[in-house]
Motif scaffolding. Structure first.
Motif, PDB file in Angstrom:
ATOM      1  N   ASN A   9       0.818  -1.214   0.000  1.00 19.17           N
ATOM      2  CA  ASN A   9       0.000   0.000   0.000  1.00 19.17           C
ATOM      3  C   ASN A   9       0.851   1.264   0.000  1.00 19.17           C
ATOM      4  O   ASN A   9       0.465   2.286  -0.579  1.00 19.17           O
ATOM      5  N   LEU A  10       2.001   1.185   0.645  1.00 22.53           N
ATOM      6  CA  LEU A  10       2.917   2.326   0.628  1.00 22.53           C
ATOM      7  C   LEU A  10       3.408   2.576  -0.801  1.00 22.53           C
ATOM      8  O   LEU A  10       3.496   3.725  -1.246  1.00 22.53           O
ATOM      9  N   GLY A  11       3.698   1.494  -1.514  1.00 23.41           N
ATOM     10  CA  GLY A  11       4.069   1.635  -2.912  1.00 23.41           C
ATOM     11  C   GLY A  11       2.983   2.303  -3.722  1.00 23.41           C
ATOM     12  O   GLY A  11       3.247   3.185  -4.561  1.00 23.41           O
ATOM     13  N   LEU A  12       1.741   1.928  -3.451  1.00 18.81           N
ATOM     14  CA  LEU A  12       0.614   2.509  -4.189  1.00 18.81           C
ATOM     15  C   LEU A  12       0.434   3.993  -3.857  1.00 18.81           C
ATOM     16  O   LEU A  12       0.156   4.805  -4.748  1.00 18.81           O
ATOM     17  N   GLU A  24      10.244   5.925  -4.880  1.00 18.17           N
ATOM     18  CA  GLU A  24       9.843   5.344  -3.590  1.00 18.17           C
ATOM     19  C   GLU A  24       8.854   4.203  -3.784  1.00 18.17           C
ATOM     20  O   GLU A  24       8.880   3.207  -3.046  1.00 18.17           O
ATOM     21  N   ALA A  25       7.979   4.332  -4.767  1.00 16.28           N
ATOM     22  CA  ALA A  25       7.035   3.246  -5.069  1.00 16.28           C
ATOM     23  C   ALA A  25       7.807   1.983  -5.434  1.00 16.28           C
ATOM     24  O   ALA A  25       7.556   0.896  -4.890  1.00 16.28           O
ATOM     25  N   LEU A  26       8.768   2.117  -6.352  1.00 17.28           N
ATOM     26  CA  LEU A  26       9.565   0.962  -6.771  1.00 17.28           C
ATOM     27  C   LEU A  26      10.356   0.374  -5.611  1.00 17.28           C
ATOM     28  O   LEU A  26      10.497  -0.852  -5.489  1.00 17.28           O
ATOM     29  N   SER A  27      10.874   1.228  -4.745  1.00 21.84           N
ATOM     30  CA  SER A  27      11.659   0.761  -3.601  1.00 21.84           C
ATOM     31  C   SER A  27      10.847  -0.192  -2.723  1.00 21.84           C
ATOM     32  O   SER A  27      11.336  -1.252  -2.314  1.00 21.84           O
ATOM     33  N   ASN A  28       9.597   0.169  -2.456  1.00 21.32           N
ATOM     34  CA  ASN A  28       8.746  -0.684  -1.620  1.00 21.32           C
ATOM     35  C   ASN A  28       8.313  -1.946  -2.348  1.00 21.32           C
ATOM     36  O   ASN A  28       8.289  -3.031  -1.768  1.00 21.32           O
ATOM     37  N   TYR A  29       7.998  -1.803  -3.629  1.00 21.45           N
ATOM     38  CA  TYR A  29       7.610  -2.986  -4.401  1.00 21.45           C
ATOM     39  C   TYR A  29       8.757  -3.987  -4.492  1.00 21.45           C
ATOM     40  O   TYR A  29       8.559  -5.203  -4.400  1.00 21.45           O
ATOM     41  N   LYS A  30       9.975  -3.491  -4.661  1.00 19.39           N
ATOM     42  CA  LYS A  30      11.125  -4.385  -4.810  1.00 19.39           C
ATOM     43  C   LYS A  30      11.426  -5.156  -3.531  1.00 19.39           C
ATOM     44  O   LYS A  30      11.926  -6.289  -3.584  1.00 19.39           O
ATOM     45  N   ILE A  31      11.129  -4.571  -2.386  1.00 22.57           N
ATOM     46  CA  ILE A  31      11.300  -5.303  -1.122  1.00 22.57           C
ATOM     47  C   ILE A  31      10.413  -6.541  -1.117  1.00 22.57           C
ATOM     48  O   ILE A  31      10.832  -7.628  -0.690  1.00 22.57           O
ATOM     49  N   LEU A  32       9.199  -6.401  -1.617  1.00 19.87           N
ATOM     50  CA  LEU A  32       8.278  -7.540  -1.670  1.00 19.87           C
ATOM     51  C   LEU A  32       8.802  -8.616  -2.619  1.00 19.87           C
ATOM     52  O   LEU A  32       8.739  -9.809  -2.312  1.00 19.87           O
ATOM     53  N   LEU A  33       9.327  -8.209  -3.777  1.00 30.75           N
ATOM     54  CA  LEU A  33       9.861  -9.184  -4.728  1.00 30.75           C
ATOM     55  C   LEU A  33      11.093  -9.886  -4.169  1.00 30.75           C
ATOM     56  O   LEU A  33      11.287 -11.085  -4.371  1.00 30.75           O
ATOM     57  N   ARG A  34      11.901  -9.142  -3.444  1.00 29.78           N
ATOM     58  CA  ARG A  34      13.153  -9.702  -2.913  1.00 29.78           C
ATOM     59  C   ARG A  34      12.920 -10.606  -1.709  1.00 29.78           C
ATOM     60  O   ARG A  34      13.465 -11.717  -1.638  1.00 29.78           O
ATOM     61  N   ASP A  35      12.114 -10.124  -0.759  1.00 30.02           N
ATOM     62  CA  ASP A  35      11.981 -10.836   0.518  1.00 30.02           C
ATOM     63  C   ASP A  35      10.785 -11.782   0.576  1.00 30.02           C
ATOM     64  O   ASP A  35      10.781 -12.727   1.379  1.00 30.02           O
ATOM     65  N   TYR A  36       9.762 -11.526  -0.236  1.00 33.34           N
ATOM     66  CA  TYR A  36       8.543 -12.353  -0.182  1.00 33.34           C
ATOM     67  C   TYR A  36       8.079 -12.719  -1.599  1.00 33.34           C
ATOM     68  O   TYR A  36       6.958 -12.442  -1.989  1.00 33.34           O
ATOM     69  N   PRO A  37       8.972 -13.345  -2.391  1.00 34.33           N
ATOM     70  CA  PRO A  37       8.673 -13.569  -3.819  1.00 34.33           C
ATOM     71  C   PRO A  37       7.468 -14.464  -4.079  1.00 34.33           C
ATOM     72  O   PRO A  37       6.876 -14.395  -5.163  1.00 34.33           O
TER      73      PRO A  37
END
Length: 268
Positions: free
Chosen positions: A177-180, A190-203
């Protein structure tokens, strides 16, 4: 649960008291069985019988039964009676007052009263710093602020969930939601930064799949299909097909056409 409910129901047809084996305990446990079965209408009278005289000095079971009667009204959408129950709990500081404030907040939200919702959630946060429902309260505040388009406060609340409650089931939701929120305010980095955390840590999470959609939206807005493809290749566990690449290129072109930027639409 069915076997336990049957046992307690049978006992109540011919009850015999023997220490903790008594009518009140049987009614209480039967009510919980029914609650877990989502048979709220059937559970309610048992909870009300046990909790009807609950006070701050009453046994835990009586206070909890009073609280659960509020939940039964809540789940039956009898919001007025649920609110009455929760109001009494916080007024007399009965067991579960933090939860009652939280539920009052949710009820206020359901009745389109965002200011009241925030006020009740703040009571949980400020008055019960050790509450089990702190992460719930912060997440609901964030969602409410987004609904009000108060993005600065929404960002603060989501960051609190992420920073203070890393083990919370809301943490991944707050990242998404922060990404959104950042995307909606044109803060694409900043949107990409939060989205990438999800891809990296919770793929493998559902939030990661939603993050893919968010990332695609960012690159569509920037008109950069190649950038999206390069980023996705950094995460080999993510499934990304050639057809998806073609679809992205089409969306970028369509986006330019909608902005009457025909030159870029053609080159896309």
């Amino acid at each position: 649960i069915d076997d336990a409910a049957y046992y307690f129901s049978t006992y109540l047809t011919a009850p015999q008291t023997n220490g903790e084996v008594n009518v009140n305990n049987a009614k209480y446990n039967l009510a919980y069985c029914l609650l877990k079965k989502e048979s709220y209408k059937e559970a309610l009278p048992y909870f009300e019988q046990i909790g009807k005289n609950a006070m701050v000095t009453s046994p835990t079971m009586e206070q909890d039964a009073y609280l659960r009667s509020g939940d039964c009204y809540f789940m039956q959408k009898n919001y007025a009676k649920a609110t009455d129950k929760y109001d009494m709990i916080v007024k007399y500081a009965l067991r579960g007052a933090d939860y009652a404030y939280y539920q009052k907040g949710i009820l206020a939200g359901l009745q389109a009263k965002p200011a009241d919702k925030i006020a009740n959630l703040d009571k949980v946060i400020k008055d019960y710093p050790e509450s089990y429902y702190l992460d719930d309260a912060w997440y609901q505040k964030a969602v409410t602020y987004v609904g009000q388009e108060d993005y600065d406060k929404a960002i603060t609340a989501h960051k609190t969930v992420i920073g203070k409650f890393p083990q919370s089931p809301y943490m991944r939701k707050s990242l998404l939601n922060l990404g959104l929120v950042y995307y909606n305010t044109n803060n694409y980095d900043e949107a990409l930064s939060n989205y990438k955390i999800l891809l990296r840590d919770y793929p493998k999470s559902s939030e990661a799949q939603d993050a893919l959609v968010g990332i695609k939206d960012v690159y569509v807005a920037q008109g950069d299909a190649d950038g999206y493809i390069k980023l996705i290749k950094q995460y080999p566990e993510v499934d990304f097909s050639i057809s998806a690449q073609d679809s992205l290129t089409y969306q970028i072109a369509e986006n330019y056409y909608s902005k009457e930027d025909c030159a870029n639409a053609v080159t896309s």
